[in-house]
Structure formats: structure tokens, C-alpha cells
Design a protein around this motif. Structure first.
Motif, short mmCIF file in Angstrom:
data_model
loop_
_atom_site.label_atom_id
_atom_site.label_comp_id
_atom_site.label_asym_id
_atom_site.label_seq_id
_atom_site.Cartn_x
_atom_site.Cartn_y
_atom_site.Cartn_z
N SER A 120 5.98 12.12 -2.33
CA SER A 120 5.91 12.57 -3.72
C SER A 120 4.71 13.50 -3.90
O SER A 120 3.61 13.20 -3.47
N TRP A 121 4.96 14.64 -4.54
CA TRP A 121 3.85 15.54 -4.85
C TRP A 121 2.83 14.86 -5.76
O TRP A 121 1.63 15.18 -5.70
N ASP A 122 3.30 13.93 -6.60
CA ASP A 122 2.45 13.34 -7.64
C ASP A 122 1.84 12.00 -7.25
O ASP A 122 0.71 11.69 -7.64
N ILE A 123 2.60 11.18 -6.51
CA ILE A 123 2.16 9.83 -6.13
C ILE A 123 2.01 9.82 -4.62
O ILE A 123 3.01 9.73 -3.90
N PRO A 124 0.81 9.91 -4.07
CA PRO A 124 0.64 10.19 -2.64
C PRO A 124 1.13 9.10 -1.70
O PRO A 124 1.37 9.38 -0.53
N ASN A 125 1.29 7.88 -2.18
CA ASN A 125 1.77 6.80 -1.29
C ASN A 125 3.21 6.41 -1.59
O ASN A 125 3.66 5.33 -1.23
N LEU A 126 3.95 7.33 -2.22
CA LEU A 126 5.38 7.12 -2.51
C LEU A 126 6.19 8.13 -1.73
O LEU A 126 5.94 9.34 -1.79
N PHE A 127 7.18 7.63 -0.99
CA PHE A 127 8.04 8.46 -0.16
C PHE A 127 9.50 8.15 -0.49
O PHE A 127 9.85 7.01 -0.79
N VAL A 128 10.36 9.17 -0.40
CA VAL A 128 11.80 9.01 -0.62
C VAL A 128 12.51 9.67 0.55
O VAL A 128 12.36 10.87 0.77
N THR A 129 13.29 8.89 1.31
CA THR A 129 13.89 9.45 2.53
C THR A 129 15.42 9.36 2.58
O THR A 129 16.01 9.73 3.59
N ASN A 175 0.81 -1.22 0.00
CA ASN A 175 0.00 0.00 0.00
C ASN A 175 0.84 1.27 0.00
O ASN A 175 0.37 2.33 -0.38
N ILE A 176 2.09 1.14 0.48
CA ILE A 176 2.99 2.30 0.57
C ILE A 176 4.35 1.86 0.09
O ILE A 176 4.79 0.74 0.38
N VAL A 177 5.05 2.72 -0.64
CA VAL A 177 6.42 2.44 -1.06
C VAL A 177 7.32 3.52 -0.46
O VAL A 177 7.09 4.72 -0.66
#
Length: 556
Positions: A509-518, A268-270
Motif C-alpha cells: 500500500s502506498w499509504d499503509i507501509p505494512n499492508l500488502f495485497v497480492t 506487524n504485517i497484514v
């Protein structure tokens, strides 16, 4: 595994990925941790390695590594042959650069990534880093300030057990230390003589994490204890999958490193924690019809504003001091030895302009009197300088469409070079450390950077054979090009405006709401000290937000 749906997929198991796994599992999420490299075993840290553990020129060990596939990795400044298996094989992991813009991409592909080879220096950044653009107008500020991140620094430091000293310096804020770190007698001499002549220069002991005798990163061990962590090593993620109807990430496509078989894992989340260059590469390779120039790249900034710190190096001896000192703060690690050293925080252009030749500044870290030396030889010092590179749109990570790796993924093309500001900064950086060491009464052997090498007295590595010294002189500049600092950041930066950044203030991500980069790719600026502690703190902060949103059903 392909039939299991996870709450979150964490890609990468290093500084960012290990803490993402810990934080999310501890908050109740079912997590799959995906690592491109292999698992680790006790044999990776065999204390019975034959040969000296001191790090020096080691020409023949470097030459052997280069011939057997590590022609890039063997250029690491403080190379130690007992650790060579913890760096990648360059033949199996290619990348490209412009002919006139070389870049050393130093990597480790195993559970824990480069946590097994970094210096364990863990320094906080300050608002001189987070809000530097507000002072000089160069680049973009971070979307939060130091006060916002401080509680997460606290949490990471308390968990890892950091040693350091309270110094009350605004540009290197004090942390939550479980004990004092220490200077050698010659480092203390350097500190006192430097501060006496230049009151604004404040050498301090390293702030560091002692070696982890369990080897598997502590956050991963904590995540395992929750019973909610699954792990998959040897899984090279080549694409993040997106549902075109919901515009949400639905999982990842990977290739088994050993069998070359492809597979899919759903979640559900990346949370992307693959390291700066790999994360940007993966986002670029995950392009869709809606995002043809890279996943989440509506701003057009993905792959731009890539940075690494500008490196320099200086070595020499301490007259009247023989052999080397050992720091008994902690028992020596049977594989890594001891930890510690001296750090000179940035002192240029802080509250006022002190050098108008360049903006921002530089810092130094290294050891004085700790490097191995025979009892009848003068004690040694070795110090690296790290200058801040400004974020430039033309320092980029792109995909090379003409070259693919063993898994069918286009390799990254890295174009990163020093602009005029960095060249002027680097010259000042090398002059500053030379004058500090001479002022302390030490003798220089050589000092250099990508701009050139300068030798003094007996010259570089005077005890080495003539052939080794000749090859050192021939190859020094190549070993000090961009990438040598191993502090790369940027390429998928955070910001307040979706038109000028890839991620929002929560690494989302501004575009993909369940994508995070940390990982380090999210950094808007590059700083002068290591990024590791800040990566960890930023990850903890982002995961707090993720878990809150998950609890509210935002990612279903």
C-alpha cells in the motif's frame, strides 16, 4: 490467540494466501493464516458420490441447487453437483448489482477457497499482458515486466509440479514442466487443421497442475512443516485495524462465523489475499478518519478498474467418433476425475493490428473428445472463450450501505459491464471459434454469449428432455453475463504512481507501509487466460520483499 502478536497476518487461504503462508513461514516469520470459511475434511471429497460425474446441462441438479440457496452458484458453466458444497450459499452471502448490469460472483468459502473448484489450468502471462497499454494506449501497464516475474513463475511451477509442452510462443511463455501434457486424437486433429489454415493460430495442450490428493493446498502443508504457521478458520475479517499514531496496520477485527462473537488478532504485517472482490470490500470497510473512502485510498482508485474476462461458450459433436477418450497421463482422481484439454492462445492484435474493430484479443480453452458420451453416441466438444476486458473507471466495486451480511459487514455492490470494445471483441470471438471447429470437420450444436445464443443442426443438448432445453434457452444469457468467466481482477491495482494506483510494484500500500495485497485485485490489466498462476507468482515475489524488509526491521 488474541494475546499473541504475529509477525504477519495472511487473510485468505486460496491461490494467494496459501503461497503467502508458505513463503513467509519458510523465511522465518511467525504467521497467522485467517480463513473466513470452514476447514475441509475427507468427506468433502467423497469419491462415492451417487450419480454421474459427467458435466452437462444437469438442469434438475441446478434447479435443486437454486431452490436450496445457490441460485447464483448453480449457473457455473461446467456445473457438477458433486461439488456443490464447495461453493457458497448465495442466501448467506449476498451482494448487489445494478438491475441492468448483472454479475455472477462465483465463490468458495473453505480452507483453500476456489482452489477446490478451478480447472487447475496454470498459464504464464507475457508482456502482451503486462505491457499491453504501451502498445494500444488503453489502461495502465504493470509496474514490472515478464522478465522480472519469470523467476517467481519458475518457483511456483517447480513446487506444484506443472505439466505442459514447450511451444516457444511469446504470448504464452514456456514454463518449468515436470512432464508433457497431451491432446486427444480429436484435439490433435483440431490443432493440425487450425494451424494449417491459420498459421498464426497455435492450439496447445493444457498446462495444468494434477489434482492434489492431499486436498489441503500444498503451500499450506509446506507452511505447517515449518512449525511457524497458526491457522484460524471460520473467522470473517471485517476490518483491518490501523494505529493512527504510526499509520501502520496493527491487526484485524473478525467475527466467528459460528458463534458470531467478535475478536481481534494482532500482527506487524497484514497480507490481504481474500480474492479480488472480498479484498476490495474489506479495504473499503476498513475506512478511517484519515482514509474516509477506504483504507489506503488516497488515490481515489480503490474499487475502480474492476475487470472480468468476456465469456462465450460453444458445444457440439465429432462425426465418426463415438464415446469419449481418456487421458492416462495421470491416474484419475477419485473425486475430480481426469484433467487436460486444448488451449488456443490469443492471436489477435499482438505485434501488429490484425483486427481494428477492437483492441487486445481473446483465447479459448476446453476439451474435444473428452466429455462423457455413451459408446453409441458421437463424441463431444465443449470450449469457452475468454476475451480481455479493458480497465474502466466506471466498472466498480463499492459498498452497499443499505444491506449487510450476517456479520454486520456492508455487502459489495458490483457494477461491471461490457463497453463497446468488449461487445465487438465478443462477436469476433464467437465467430473465430465457430470457423475453427467447422474447419476441423466438427458439427456445432450451439454457440453463445451474453449477447445471445445461436443453435445449429439438432440444437443445444439434443439428448435432453424438451423442458430442460426450453429452460436452457430461457436462461442461457443470464448464465453468461459478466462474472461467468470467474477470472475477475482489479480494483486495487498496482502502479508506479501513488496518484493513480493503490499499491506499488511490490504490492505494498502506498499509504499503509505494512499492508500488502497480492490477490487478483492488484492486477492493472485482465488478460485472456486464467489469473491463478500469476497471482501465485506475484505473491511469492511480494513475500520475498516483505521478508527482506522484515529482516531489516522495517515493520516493527
Amino acid at each position: 490467540m488474541e494475546n499473541t502478536h504475529y509477525d504477519a497476518l495472511v487473510i485468505g487461504s486460496g491461490a494467494a494466501g496459501s503461497f503467502a503462508a508458505k513463503e513467509l513461514t519458510e523465511k522465518g516469520l511467525k504467521v497467522m493464516l485467517i480463513e473466513a470459511g470452514r476447514n475441509i475434511t475427507s468427506e468433502d471429497f467423497n469419491p462415492n458420490f451417487k450419480g454421474p460425474k459427467e458435466k452437462g446441462i444437469q438442469l434438475w441438479a441446478r434447479a435443486k441447487a437454486a431452490i436450496t440457496g445457490q441460485h447464483i452458484q448453480s449457473k457455473v458453466a461446467m456445473y457438477g453437483r458433486q461439488q456443490r458444497h464447495l461453493f457458497v450459499n448465495d442466501r448467506e452471502n449476498p451482494y448487489t448489482t445494478p438491475a441492468d448490469k448483472p454479475f455472477l460472483w462465483i465463490r468458495g468459502k473453505q480452507l483453500g477457497g476456489r482452489l477446490h473448484t478451478y480447472g487447475r489450468m496454470l498459464l504464464r502471462w507475457s508482456d502482451y499482458d503486462f505491457k499491453g497499454a504501451s502498445h494500444d494506449g488503453k489502461g495502465q501497464d504493470w509496474p514490472f515486466d515478464y522478465a522480472e516475474l519469470a523467476p517467481y513463475y519458475d518457483k511456483v511451477e517447480k513446487f506444484l509440479g506443472i505439466y505442459g509442452t514447450k511451444e516457444s510462443l511469446p504470448n504464452v511463455p514456456d514454463g518449468q514442466f515436470m512432464g508433457d501434457s497431451h491432446l486427444t486424437s480429436t484435439e490433435a486433429t483440431f490443432k493440425s487443421r487450425t494451424h494449417e489454415r491459420w498459421p498464426e493460430r497455435n492450439p496447445i495442450p493444457w498446462r495444468y497442475m494434477p489434482p492434489n490428493i492431499k486436498r489441503v493446498p500444498q503451500p499450506i502443508l509446506a507452511a505447517k512443516e515449518t512449525g511457524r504457521l497458526s491457522m484460524r478458520t471460520n473467522a470473517v475479517v471485517r476490518k483491518i485495524l490501523v494505529d493512527p499514531q504510526s499509520n501502520k496496520a496493527s491487526g484485524v477485527e473478525y467475527v466467528d462465523r459460528e458463534t458470531k462473537q467478535a475478536g481481534v488478532i494482532h500482527g506487524n504485517i497484514v497480507v490481504l489475499c481474500g480474492s479480488t472482490i472480498e479484498s476490495v470490500r474489506l479495504l473499503l470497510n476498513s475506512a478511517t478518519k484519515q482514509y474516509p473512502n477506504g483504507l489506503g485510498n488516497s488515490s481515489g482508485t480503490l474499487g475502480k478498474y474492476f475487470m472480468d474476462q468476456v465469456p462465450s461458450m460453444i458445444f457440439g459433436t465429432i462425426p465418426g467418433k463415438k464415446g469419449f477418450e481418456t487421458d492416462n497421463t495421470h491416474p484419475a482422481d477419485p473425486f475430480y476425475g481426469v484433467t487436460g484439454g486444448v488451449y488456443v492462445p490469443r492471436f489477435e492484435n499482438l505485434d501488429k493490428v490484425t483486427n481494428n474493430q477492437f483492441v487486445r484479443g481473446y483465447a479459448f480453452q476446453g476439451t474435444i473428445g473428452r466429455l462423457y458420451a455413451r459408446d453409441d453416441k458421437d463424441a463431444k466438444f465443449g470450449i469457452m472463450g475468454f476475451g480481455e476486458m479493458l480497465p474502466y473507471a466506471d466498472n466498480t466495486i463499492t459498498l452497499n450501505p443499505h444491506k449487510k451480511d450476517a456479520y454486520g459487514i456492508p455487502v459489495p455492490h458490483i457494477s461491471c459491464y461490457m463497453h463497446d470494445n468488449e461487445k465487438k471483441l465478443l462477436k469476433a470471438q464467437t465467430e473465430a471459434i465457430k470457423e475453427m471447429l467447422v474447419n476441423a470437420g466438427f458439427e456445432l450444436e450451439f454457440c453463445g454469449s451474453y449477447l445471445g445464443v445461436e443453435e445449429f443442426g439438432k440444437g443445444a443438448f439434443p439428448d435432453a428432455d424438451w423442458f430442460s432445453r426450453m429452460l436452457f434457452r430461457m436462461n442461457f444469457r443470464k448464465s453468461m453475463c459478466m462474472g461467468a468467466a470467474i477470472h475477475e481482477t482489479g480494483g486495487a491495482r498496482m502502479g508506479d504512481d501513488p496518484k493513480t494506483s493503490v499499491l506499488n510494484s511490490h504490492n505494498q500500500s502506498w499509504d499503509i507501509p505494512n499492508l500488502f495485497v497480492t490477490d487478483g485485485s492488484c492486477f492493472p490489466t485482465g488478460g485472456v487466460s486464467g489469473a491463478t498462476l500469476t497471482i501465485m507468482a506475484v505473491t511469492v515475489r511480494a513475500c520475498e520483499y516483505i521478508s527482506q524488509q522484515h529482516a531489516q526491521g522495517a515493520f516493527k
